[in-house]
Design a protein around this motif. Structure first.
Motif, PDB file in Angstrom:
ATOM      1  N   LEU A 293      13.805 -41.313 -21.051  1.00  0.00           N
ATOM      2  CA  LEU A 293      12.722 -42.187 -20.575  1.00  0.00           C
ATOM      3  C   LEU A 293      13.222 -42.974 -19.374  1.00  0.00           C
ATOM      4  O   LEU A 293      14.305 -43.559 -19.402  1.00  0.00           O
ATOM      5  N   ARG A 294      12.403 -42.977 -18.324  1.00  0.00           N
ATOM      6  CA  ARG A 294      12.738 -43.689 -17.092  1.00  0.00           C
ATOM      7  C   ARG A 294      11.541 -44.543 -16.695  1.00  0.00           C
ATOM      8  O   ARG A 294      10.415 -44.044 -16.569  1.00  0.00           O
ATOM      9  N   LEU A 295      11.782 -45.843 -16.492  1.00  0.00           N
ATOM     10  CA  LEU A 295      10.748 -46.780 -16.070  1.00  0.00           C
ATOM     11  C   LEU A 295      11.236 -47.517 -14.835  1.00  0.00           C
ATOM     12  O   LEU A 295      12.280 -48.183 -14.873  1.00  0.00           O
TER      13      LEU A 295
ATOM     14  N   ASP B 209       6.283 -46.763 -12.159  1.00  0.00           N
ATOM     15  CA  ASP B 209       6.434 -45.312 -12.229  1.00  0.00           C
ATOM     16  C   ASP B 209       7.232 -44.956 -13.475  1.00  0.00           C
ATOM     17  O   ASP B 209       8.165 -45.679 -13.853  1.00  0.00           O
ATOM     18  N   PHE B 210       6.879 -43.845 -14.120  1.00  0.00           N
ATOM     19  CA  PHE B 210       7.574 -43.472 -15.354  1.00  0.00           C
ATOM     20  C   PHE B 210       7.771 -41.971 -15.426  1.00  0.00           C
ATOM     21  O   PHE B 210       7.022 -41.181 -14.846  1.00  0.00           O
ATOM     22  N   GLN B 211       8.820 -41.574 -16.145  1.00  0.00           N
ATOM     23  CA  GLN B 211       9.086 -40.194 -16.525  1.00  0.00           C
ATOM     24  C   GLN B 211       9.613 -40.203 -17.951  1.00  0.00           C
ATOM     25  O   GLN B 211      10.378 -41.107 -18.322  1.00  0.00           O
ATOM     26  N   ALA B 212       9.208 -39.217 -18.736  1.00  0.00           N
ATOM     27  CA  ALA B 212       9.632 -39.194 -20.133  1.00  0.00           C
ATOM     28  C   ALA B 212       9.737 -37.762 -20.626  1.00  0.00           C
ATOM     29  O   ALA B 212       8.980 -36.876 -20.205  1.00  0.00           O
ATOM     30  N   VAL B 213      10.699 -37.552 -21.510  1.00  0.00           N
ATOM     31  CA  VAL B 213      10.836 -36.299 -22.253  1.00  0.00           C
ATOM     32  C   VAL B 213      10.642 -36.656 -23.730  1.00  0.00           C
ATOM     33  O   VAL B 213      11.606 -36.931 -24.443  1.00  0.00           O
TER      34      VAL B 213
ATOM     35  N   GLY C 120      16.728 -44.871 -20.412  1.00  0.00           N
ATOM     36  CA  GLY C 120      17.323 -44.968 -21.736  1.00  0.00           C
ATOM     37  C   GLY C 120      16.866 -43.866 -22.663  1.00  0.00           C
ATOM     38  O   GLY C 120      16.341 -42.828 -22.230  1.00  0.00           O
ATOM     39  N   LEU C 121      17.080 -44.097 -23.950  1.00  0.00           N
ATOM     40  CA  LEU C 121      16.764 -43.121 -24.994  1.00  0.00           C
ATOM     41  C   LEU C 121      17.463 -41.795 -24.704  1.00  0.00           C
ATOM     42  O   LEU C 121      16.850 -40.717 -24.784  1.00  0.00           O
ATOM     43  N   GLY C 122      18.758 -41.896 -24.375  1.00  0.00           N
ATOM     44  CA  GLY C 122      19.504 -40.677 -24.068  1.00  0.00           C
ATOM     45  C   GLY C 122      19.010 -39.997 -22.818  1.00  0.00           C
ATOM     46  O   GLY C 122      18.977 -38.758 -22.746  1.00  0.00           O
TER      47      GLY C 122
END
Length: 749
Positions: A553-555, A594-598, A548-550
């Motif tokens: 953000l990935r969870l 696991d997460f990825q974020a900008v 989400g958040l465009g």
């Protein structure tokens, strides 16, 4: 002048965990994925390093006892296997372009031309099949394309590290494309002997070639060839502690060394082995003052040669139906040695010679139906292998040969389908039937004994306390074939619900099994080869995937509960040599996230956290374990985090610093939980910075790894506690410690 680089959103990650390409966010499996570029930035050149960046995973590249420094010892969610012999299967399967790698030795692969690596957590018993009870490592290599491209890279670093890599890609004809890559790697060791030998060194050549033929739009043929040759001095084991009054050291000091040397004072007069500094005695004088010294004298050896070839044919029959065939052959030869007493004396030496070749054939039929609401796959799988495994073992009273020949085959049929009930609700059901047959023919006998060297009973020893040793040529196991067969059906069922366009949830039940087998390291002699039964696991997994958040953000997270039955452990309770036994049952629960974020333009944050709560619920008392023992190589908490920021320079080039850290809780390196093989909790810190020109032609990176200089344990073996203490030693491999490297890469398009 610097400016931040705009990164609007996270890139989509494509995986093949269900035998077809799909988005990671649409795949209801707990997966940790690495791109080839990500691995390059982290300085990862060998498969084992992904264990540091994968929560709930432990990956070591050396096996105990034998001494190979090229063995994949992998645990996921507390399930794996640490015995690297062909009579025992792995608990986590490794696949390269769909080809299963059956053995641990040679499984710590050099990564030359990798597109991505997927770590699939939990049993993958339906689509990947046998011996993926803990999970699977799915490696996809880069395929040839018609565009010309070439690159060359040079890396130099600590301990005289030198890596040279080169690759080229392009079209040979309008229908045939090819690519190839080679890598030379050289590095000094970090455990040293007085004779100048350095253990843990690396001298390796690896190369691959890939060809893609596309005669028509509906047909693709991929052929891959790979070769690796590694020659080193061996795994960097050091002796951690020594009990000179254990059975074999006491025998050596009391009977094979003249009494006048003062190595042994027999009871009740004295206390057994003495601490005299006489170099003829085996005692604490051979314990090193640091963790980089070894006093062994057995000639070093650790040679590995691997050759593999595979062909994948994919034919689109029509828009709804695709046929796929994967055929492969692999051959592995390895010789290695370990001076297990780590002294100038000859007490415990192991020299191993092994050959293994395997053939696999997999057929798949993939399709869609019911207006694309149903996606399905049918498959058939065949596997066969032959192996020769011979160990020459030297003990104080006896020398003997261990090992024999192995002939295994496996046949499987599988099916899986996903049906979209609505745009948001889907069901997946899978089933696999597997028939495994294993054959082991021992070739084990006494090579030499030292009965003639044993004097009459000394003071304090009664007749018969020195057991008689059979004469040379006496079989340790009868040279008759032992056979074990098993047929299993493994189901899986999953329900997925897309709550929103951004949030997928799923609930999965799956089963997996790992075949039984035979213990091939035997002493004293037995009437037949000891066998062990298959182990089984049933897993319930509740997961979510949210982006989400465009797309900034990935969870992705999963909770799991595993019911683990008949688990196979390396036991030290009944024999001089460790046996593989079915220990009982265990329950393992936990989660990973696991997460990825900008968080802003130019920023990228990624990582994960894992938790495992595992405990034995029933124990076979014959294994020497208790309900209080912890599962081997299973830290309770694991975590990793990486932060990078990319600036754009005035000339269009980019500058990207990156910092990453990993954390692992304490864990034991063997099943009996020897205190001297326990690794305390530790953290690692890495830092790197990468410069890349505007056109991507030049890349320069500087990387510092393990900056806190943690000398953590990556392999450990002990015979100082538990029901037996024959050797009286504990030996470890510790990490190399702080490292640095500089890499330069040039691309040509």
């Amino acid at each position: 002048m610097l400016s931040n680089v705009a990164v609007a959103q996270l890139d989509e990650i494509v995986v093949t965990a269900r035998k077809r390409e799909e988005s990671l966010q649409d795949t209801p499996i707990s997966i940790k994925a690495f791109s080839g570029e990500d691995l390059e930035v982290r300085g990862v050149t060998n498969l084992f390093a992904i264990g540091q960046y994968t929560p709930n995973m432990t990956f070591d590249k050396a096996a105990t006892i034998g001494g190979s420094n090229n063995a994949a010892v992998v645990y996921i969610r507390g399930i794996g296997q640490d015995a690297a012999v062909p009579t025992i299967d792995l608990g986590v399967g490794t696949y390269v372009d769909g080809v299963y790698l059956a053995r641990a030795v040679g499984g710590a692969l050099e990564l030359i031309d990798v597109e991505r690596i997927e770590v699939l957590r939990g049993p993958q018993g339906t689509l990947f099949g046998r011996n993926t009870i803990g999970g699977a490592i799915n490696i996809t290599t880069r395929k040839p394309t018609e565009e010309f491209a070439a690159d060359v890279g040079i890396t130099y670093g600590s301990d005289q590290l030198a890596i040279v890599r080169a690759g080229v890609n392009g079209a040979l004809t309008d229908e045939l494309f090819a690519k190839g890559a080679i890598m030379f790697k050289d590095r000094d060791g970090y455990v040293f002997r007085p004779d100048g030998t350095d253990f843990g060194d690396e001298h390796m050549f690896s190369g691959n070639a890939a060809f893609r033929w596309e005669p028509v739009d509906s047909l693709t043929v991929d052929v891959n060839v790979d070769y690796t040759h590694s020659t080193t001095n061996g795994a960097p084991f050091i002796i951690e502690s020594l009990d000179a009054n254990a059975a074999f050291p006491a025998f050596y000091n009391g009977f094979l060394v003249p009494p006048t040397e003062g190595c042994f004072v027999p009871p009740p007069v004295g206390m057994g082995s003495t601490n005299t500094p006489n170099p003829l005695c085996y005692n604490a004088q051979w314990l090193p003052a640091d963790d980089s010294t070894d006093f062994g004298t057995l000639p070093p050896k650790d040679d590995l040669e691997v050759f593999g070839v595979s062909a994948t044919i994919e034919y689109s029959i029509n828009s709804n139906l695709t046929f796929k065939s994967i055929t492969s052959y692999r051959d592995t030869e390895s010789q290695y040695a370990l001076d297990q007493d780590h002294s100038p004396l000859t007490l415990f030496h192991v020299e191993t010679d092994t050959e293994q070749d395997q053939f696999t054939q997999e057929l798949q039929l993939l399709g869609t139906a019911l207006d694309d609401k149903l996606q399905w796959i049918l498959g058939a799988y065949y596997f066969e292998e032959e192996a020769l495994y011979v160990e020459t073992i030297t003990f104080p009273p006896v020398d003997f040969q261990s090992g024999g020949t192995v002939d295994n085959d496996s046949v499987a049929l599988f099916a899986q389908g996903t049906y979209d009930v609505t745009d948001r609700l889907n069901f997946t059901v899978g089933l696999r039937y597997t028939d495994d047959t294993k054959r082991f023919t021992p070739d084990q006998f006494i090579v030499a004994n030292r009965n003639d060297a044993v004097p009459p009973p000394l003071v304090g020893f009664g007749p018969g306390q020195v057991p008689p040793i059979p004469p040379p040529g006496f079989p340790i196991l009868p040279p008759t074939q032992a056979t074990a067969s098993v047929s299993e059906v493994n189901p899986m069922a999953s329900i997925g619900y897309q709550f929103t366009d951004e949030l997928l949830t799923y609930l999965t039940y799956s089963e997996g099994f790992k075949s039984g087998g035979f213990t091939q390291r035997i002493f004293p002699p037995l009437a037949e080869a000891p066998s062990f039964l298959p182990e089984f696991v049933s897993v319930y997994e509740l997961g979510l995937k949210w982006e989400g958040l465009g797309n900034r953000l990935r969870l992705n997270g999963a909770f799991f509960f595993s019911d683990y039955d008949d688990l196979q452990i390396v036991s030290q309770s009944m024999s001089v040599a460790p046996l593989v036994q079915n220990a009982g049952t265990a329950e393992i629960s936990g989660f990973e996230l696991d997460f990825q974020a900008v968080p802003g333009d130019g920023w990228l944050v990624q990582g994960g956290i894992g938790f495992i709560d595992g405990e034995y619920t029933e124990i076979d008392p014959g294994t020497g374990l208790t309900l209080d023992n912890e599962l081997v190589k299973t830290p309770e908490w694991t975590a990793t985090a990486t932060v990078s920021y990319t600036w754009e320079l005035a000339n269009g080039a980019t500058l990207t610093p990156q910092i990453d850290t990993t954390y692992r809780d304490s864990y034991f390196s063997n099943a009996i939980n020897s205190p001297n093989t326990q690794q305390d909790a530790f953290s690692l810190l890495n830092f790197g910075i990468t410069y890349q020109t505007e056109d991507g032609a030049w890349t320069v990176s500087v990387l510092g790894q393990n900056l806190s200089d943690e000398r953590f344990i990556s392999a450990g073996f002990s015979e100082q506690n538990g029901p037996t203490s024959s050797l009286g030693t504990a030996e470890l491999i510790r990490d190399r410690g702080r490292q640095w490297r500089v890499a330069v890469k040039r691309r040509f398009d």
